[in-house]
Design an enzyme around this catalytic site. Structure first.
Site, short mmCIF file in Angstrom:
data_model
loop_
_atom_site.label_atom_id
_atom_site.label_comp_id
_atom_site.label_asym_id
_atom_site.label_seq_id
_atom_site.Cartn_x
_atom_site.Cartn_y
_atom_site.Cartn_z
N GLY A 182 -32.29 -25.80 102.60
CA GLY A 182 -33.23 -24.67 102.71
C GLY A 182 -32.74 -23.67 103.74
N LYS A 183 -31.42 -23.61 103.91
CA LYS A 183 -30.84 -22.68 104.90
C LYS A 183 -31.18 -21.24 104.57
CE LYS A 183 -26.63 -24.24 104.10
NZ LYS A 183 -26.88 -25.43 103.28
N GLY B 237 -25.41 -21.27 96.74
CA GLY B 237 -26.29 -20.45 95.91
C GLY B 237 -27.65 -20.27 96.54
N HIS B 238 -28.14 -19.04 96.54
CA HIS B 238 -29.50 -18.78 97.00
C HIS B 238 -30.26 -18.14 95.86
CE1 HIS B 238 -28.26 -19.57 100.96
NE2 HIS B 238 -27.59 -18.46 101.14
N THR B 239 -31.43 -18.66 95.59
CA THR B 239 -32.27 -18.06 94.56
C THR B 239 -33.14 -16.99 95.22
OG1 THR B 239 -32.27 -20.19 93.50
CG2 THR B 239 -33.89 -18.60 92.72
N ASN C 73 -19.61 -21.86 95.43
CA ASN C 73 -20.26 -23.16 95.20
C ASN C 73 -21.66 -23.18 95.82
OD1 ASN C 73 -19.00 -22.99 97.68
ND2 ASN C 73 -18.21 -25.07 97.71
N ASP D 144 -43.71 -29.60 103.63
CA ASP D 144 -44.84 -29.46 102.71
C ASP D 144 -44.69 -30.34 101.47
OD1 ASP D 144 -42.71 -27.38 102.56
OD2 ASP D 144 -43.65 -26.91 100.64
N ARG E 66 -31.02 -32.81 91.69
CA ARG E 66 -30.51 -33.36 92.95
C ARG E 66 -31.00 -34.79 93.11
NH1 ARG E 66 -32.44 -27.97 95.90
NH2 ARG E 66 -30.71 -26.63 95.28
N GLN F 112 -23.15 -25.21 102.34
CA GLN F 112 -23.10 -26.68 102.23
C GLN F 112 -23.67 -27.33 103.51
OE1 GLN F 112 -19.72 -25.04 101.35
NE2 GLN F 112 -20.87 -24.63 99.51
N ARG G 49 -27.95 -28.82 88.26
CA ARG G 49 -28.01 -30.29 88.20
C ARG G 49 -29.21 -30.81 89.00
NH1 ARG G 49 -22.16 -31.94 90.42
NH2 ARG G 49 -22.56 -30.12 91.73
N SER H 150 -40.45 -24.88 108.64
CA SER H 150 -40.82 -24.09 107.48
C SER H 150 -41.89 -24.87 106.72
CB SER H 150 -39.57 -23.82 106.65
OG SER H 150 -39.88 -23.85 105.30
N ASP I 54 -28.12 -27.75 100.60
CA ASP I 54 -29.46 -27.53 100.02
C ASP I 54 -30.59 -27.89 100.97
OD1 ASP I 54 -28.09 -26.90 97.62
OD2 ASP I 54 -27.97 -29.03 97.16
N THR J 272 -16.81 -31.23 100.13
CA THR J 272 -16.24 -29.97 99.67
C THR J 272 -14.90 -29.81 100.39
OG1 THR J 272 -16.70 -27.67 99.19
CG2 THR J 272 -17.38 -28.45 101.38
P1 IMP Z 1 -17.03 -28.29 95.41
O1 IMP Z 1 -17.44 -27.65 96.68
O2 IMP Z 1 -17.40 -27.51 94.19
O3 IMP Z 1 -15.58 -28.70 95.42
O4 IMP Z 1 -17.87 -29.67 95.26
C1 IMP Z 1 -17.66 -30.77 96.14
C2 IMP Z 1 -18.98 -31.46 96.45
O5 IMP Z 1 -19.78 -30.61 97.25
C3 IMP Z 1 -19.83 -31.82 95.23
O6 IMP Z 1 -20.53 -33.01 95.51
C4 IMP Z 1 -20.82 -30.66 95.15
O7 IMP Z 1 -22.00 -31.01 94.49
C5 IMP Z 1 -21.05 -30.41 96.63
N1 IMP Z 1 -21.47 -29.03 96.92
C6 IMP Z 1 -20.71 -27.92 96.96
N2 IMP Z 1 -21.44 -26.85 97.29
C7 IMP Z 1 -22.68 -27.28 97.50
C8 IMP Z 1 -23.89 -26.63 97.91
O8 IMP Z 1 -23.95 -25.42 98.17
N3 IMP Z 1 -24.99 -27.43 98.01
C9 IMP Z 1 -24.94 -28.77 97.78
N4 IMP Z 1 -23.85 -29.41 97.40
C10 IMP Z 1 -22.72 -28.68 97.27
#
Ligand code: IMP
Length: 428
Positions: A16-17, A41-43, A39, A333, A305, A224, A303, A413, A14, A239
């Site tokens: 800001g990639k 996600g980009h909005t 796992n 910013d 952060r 990640q 969730r 940025s 997260d 992860t």
């Molecule tokens: P998993 O990748 O779903 O197995 O989660 C393992 C850990 O990596 C957890 O703490 C998740 O919140 C974190 N995590 C997985 N993907 C992301 C992501 O894209 N951004 C931030 N945290 C992530």
């Protein structure tokens, strides 16, 4: 841009990639993913509607770009097809010719998701995204995984599935006390999925090889961050994939172009979702302020952060294990208007000061940050487009970061908008 750019998160994801990926995608011919799964996600705003893409690179919204998903990615085909539907509905053109998923990708299927959720429901969960990522990578390592190529060999698929279900259903039913997976329903569902997926399943390694030979520009999009790497992150609160830049070559079956920039993205403060140590976490109103001002809520799970000050011990470590020297700094910013900014330069434990990141996660949990305080800035950065116009205290903040980590800031940025990026155009 150089022929290759690898974008890597230097914290716990997260950073800001997506914003920086979007910046380079204007020039890139191909955007390629090499690890993780949905796992991430980009909005995005597609045709005025807010959409979150988890698997297909957001580069797909630029009609000139192709998107590759390499064998290092675990693919939930249902999520992939949902994203295809969203993109088709929004009129995004030519998807079959512009998206390629490697036939070597491992599938995330129902029992992976059930197992992930069941484990997280018990004591000892680590706060995963419950998308089945860990169980799918486990099956890959234990050589039980179902791969995309298997979907097109009915007999192999059925045999492998049968073996898997004997074990997984025992676990689900007897140990986790949840519903098992029905073989016939599973086979029916996945034969339909296989048909729909077919146009996208390709030999990504070969396609990428040809594109690189032809001088095409490739953006390698990491998911990640380094501190979530399965070996080098804060294990076990990590992860299940490698998030290091070397994974770009492995997870795509490619030799990266000679002319490749490895760019690490770092948020001007720190966030983390899920459990695990976080020495500079702010559990007070300052943390709440960063969360609300920075919109720090997970794009995948929603969730909140956890938020805290910039941690230069962790950053130095991330740079050391990744070999990255060049930085893109995001969300400065969000810090505008804070009088005094703290930056962690060391950890203290048992009367001793440490400037390195320990392997023992329980130790990291007990370490207290040592802070240096830097003066903040009040100016709104959103409209600044040149490094020379940045508030002098922000420039000092960035210089301090560079000095303490022996790295170089290439990009800054300054806001959420696509155009709010300052490229310092430093050679690399
Ligand atoms: P998993 O990748 O779903 O197995 O989660 C393992 C850990 O990596 C957890 O703490 C998740 O919140 C974190 N995590 C997985 N993907 C992301 C992501 O894209 N951004 C931030 N945290 C992530």
């Amino acid at each position: 841009m150089p022929q290759g750019v690898v974008i890597i998160g230097l914290q716990w994801g997260d950073e800001g990639k997506g914003k920086i990926v979007d910046y380079y995608t204007a020039e890139a011919d191909i955007v390629a993913r090499f690890q993780g799964g949905n796992n991430a996600g980009h909005t995005l705003v597609v045709q005025g509607t807010k959409t979150v893409l988890h698997l297909i690179p957001s580069g797909i919204l630029r009609p000139h770009a192709k998107c590759f998903i390499g064998s290092g990615v675990v693919v939930d085909p249902e999520v992939f097809l949902e994203e295809i539907d969203i993109l088709k509905k929004a009129g995004v053109p030519d998807l079959e010719n512009r998206i390629a998923i490697s036939d070597r990708c491992h599938l995330i299927v129902d029992y992976h998701k059930h197992l992930d959720a069941a484990r997280e429901g018990r004591k000892g969960g680590i706060g995963t995204t419950k998308r089945g990522i860990g169980p799918a990578y486990e099956d890959r390592a234990s050589r039980r995984g179902l791969r995309l190529a298997d979907l097109y060999n009915g007999k192999v698929f059925e045999e492998k599935l049968n073996d898997n279900l004997q074990e997984k259903n025992f676990l689900l039913k007897e140990f986790y006390k949840v519903a098992p997976v029905n073989m016939d329903a599973f086979l029916k569902k996945y034969s339909q999925i296989a048909e729909r997926l077919k146009p996208f399943v390709k030999d990504v390694s070969r396609e990428l090889y040809n594109e690189i030979q032809n001088g095409k520009k490739i953006l390698f999009e990491g998911a990640q961050g380094i501190l979530l790497d399965v070996d080098y992150g804060t294990y076990p609160f990590v992860t299940s994939s490698h998030t290091l830049p070397s994974q770009a070559a492995l997870g795509l079956g490619a030799r990266l172009p000679k002319d490749t920039l490895f760019l690490g993205i770092v948020k001007a403060y720190t966030t983390r979702v899920g459990d695990g140590p976080f020495p500079t976490e702010l559990k007070d109103s300052q943390g709440d302020l960063l969360r609300s001002k920075g919109g720090e809520f997970g794009a995948t799970t929603g969730r909140p952060r956890r938020c805290g000050w910039l941690d230069l011990v962790a950053l130095r470590y991330a740079l050391q294990v990744s070999g990255i020297k060049h930085l893109g700094v995001t969300k400065a910013d969000v810090l505008s208007g804070i009088d005094e900014l703290k930056v962690c330069t060391g950890y203290q434990y048992n009367g001793k000061t440490y400037d390195t990141f320990p392997a023992d996660t329980s130790l990291l949990d007990k370490m207290q940050p040592v802070y240096q305080t830097l003066p903040g800035w009040k100016e709104d950065l959103t409209h600044i487009r040149s490094a020379a116009d940045l508030p002098k205290n922000l420039t000092a903040y960035l210089r301090f970061l560079e000095e303490k980590t022996q790295s170089q800031v290439n990009l800054i940025s300054t806001g959420a908008g696509r155009e709010a990026v300052i490229d310092i155009h430093r050679a690399f």
